[in-house]
Design an enzyme around this catalytic site. Structure first.
Site, PDB file in Angstrom:
ATOM      1  N   ASP A  67      31.336  32.742  20.396  1.00 14.15           N
ATOM      2  CA  ASP A  67      30.840  32.582  21.354  1.00 14.15           C
ATOM      3  C   ASP A  67      29.509  31.844  21.096  1.00 14.15           C
ATOM      4  O   ASP A  67      29.484  32.193  19.673  1.00 14.15           O
ATOM      5  CB  ASP A  67      30.795  34.039  22.769  1.00 14.15           C
ATOM      6  N   ASN A 136      31.882  46.391  29.737  1.00 16.91           N
ATOM      7  CA  ASN A 136      32.906  46.252  30.772  1.00 16.91           C
ATOM      8  C   ASN A 136      34.359  45.972  29.885  1.00 16.91           C
ATOM      9  O   ASN A 136      34.714  45.522  31.548  1.00 16.91           O
ATOM     10  CB  ASN A 136      31.959  45.187  32.048  1.00 16.91           C
ATOM     11  N   HIS A 138      34.470  43.067  28.109  1.00 20.51           N
ATOM     12  CA  HIS A 138      34.625  41.708  27.798  1.00 20.51           C
ATOM     13  C   HIS A 138      35.390  41.868  26.289  1.00 20.51           C
ATOM     14  O   HIS A 138      34.758  42.879  25.214  1.00 20.51           O
ATOM     15  CB  HIS A 138      33.220  41.191  27.940  1.00 20.51           C
ATOM     16  N   GLU A 143      34.490  37.605  30.365  1.00 21.88           N
ATOM     17  CA  GLU A 143      33.881  38.776  31.705  1.00 21.88           C
ATOM     18  C   GLU A 143      35.009  39.196  32.674  1.00 21.88           C
ATOM     19  O   GLU A 143      35.836  38.100  32.687  1.00 21.88           O
ATOM     20  CB  GLU A 143      32.908  38.365  32.404  1.00 21.88           C
TER      21      GLU A 143
END
Ligand code: PGA
Length: 244
Positions: A67, A136, A138, A143
């Site tokens: 990414d 979280n 991810h 996400e």
């Protein structure tokens, strides 16, 4: 998923570097899927040390990074392009033509996502994908959401990710609000996945990986469906899990 509990961050980094070095010895033209963040930093240092000691040769290795922020220039010290060159590529002999990272300064995010997807699809396939995990859940910048994308795409970062990543910036306001990321499908297409989890702050999310369900609200849960995942997890991160 195979969980390997490591003594600490350094132990995790050494074990991870050994797995990648063994792969490159067996397959000198291996395709590596790479990640940024704190989790793989030690592993990159270990690989660089092996290279400096003449124990590993990256000359035929090809890489795809997971990414990149959007928009950001490659020369920006906060870009993942910069991170990878600073912490790894400048220390080993990977040919620059064999390195690809989503181009965070592309005019058109959709076009750039398609270019990246097509390049991965046209390759012989990622042999090992290195991953960290967000608090979280991810992976890459996939996400938590009601739906996940299969292919490389442009994503809006969640508040929790912006907050977590603000540690690298002067303030949360400076964190880019968007990113380009490989999708879950491209990650799951890798022949092998190496997930690194370190530190007490990851203990809660790590525990969810031992539950028996998959949910788009915890993107990493999809890794449970992959046949060849090794999770290198240090004792702090494993502290809420039953496996010890
Ligand atoms: P970290 O980030 O390796 O810096 O903890 C992981 C992630 O957010 O994916």
């Amino acid at each position: 998923m195979k969980f390997v509990v490591c003594e600490n961050y350094d132990d995790m980094s050494k074990k991870g570097a050994d797995i990648i070095a063994d792969l490159i010895k067996k397959k000198p033209d291996a395709i590596l899927g790479l990640a940024t963040g704190n989790s793989p930093l030690g592993l990159y240092s270990e690989l660089a040390a092996k290279y400096a000691a003449g124990k590993i040769n990256f000359s035929k290795v090809q890489t795809f990074n997971l990414d990149e922020y959007y928009k950001i220039k490659q020369a920006d010290p906060q870009s993942y392009y910069f991170f990878m060159h600073e912490n790894f590529f400048s220390k080993v002999n990977i040919a620059s033509k064999n390195i690809d990272i989503p181009f965070g300064d592309a005019d058109d995010a959709v076009e750039e996502s398609k270019r990246y997807h097509d390049k991965i699809a046209a390759s012989k396939g990622i042999d090992i994908q290195l991953l960290g995990i967000g608090n979280n859940g991810h992976i890459g910048f996939n996400e938590p959401d009601d739906a996940l994308s299969a292919c490389t795409h442009n994503v809006l970062l969640t508040e929790s990710t912006i907050e977590a990543n603000s540690r690298y910036f002067k303030s949360a306001d400076e964190v880019p609000k968007e990113a380009l990321t490989m999708g879950i499908g491209e990650i799951m297409s890798a022949r092998q996945i190496l997930l690194l989890i370190s530190g007490k702050s990851k203990a809660a999310v790590a525990k969810t990986l031992t539950d028996n369900f998959v949910t788009t609200q915890i993107p990493a849960s999809f890794l449970k469906l992959h046949q060849n995942v090794t999770v290198l997890i240090d004792k702090d991160a494993a502290s809420e899990m039953k496996i010890k």
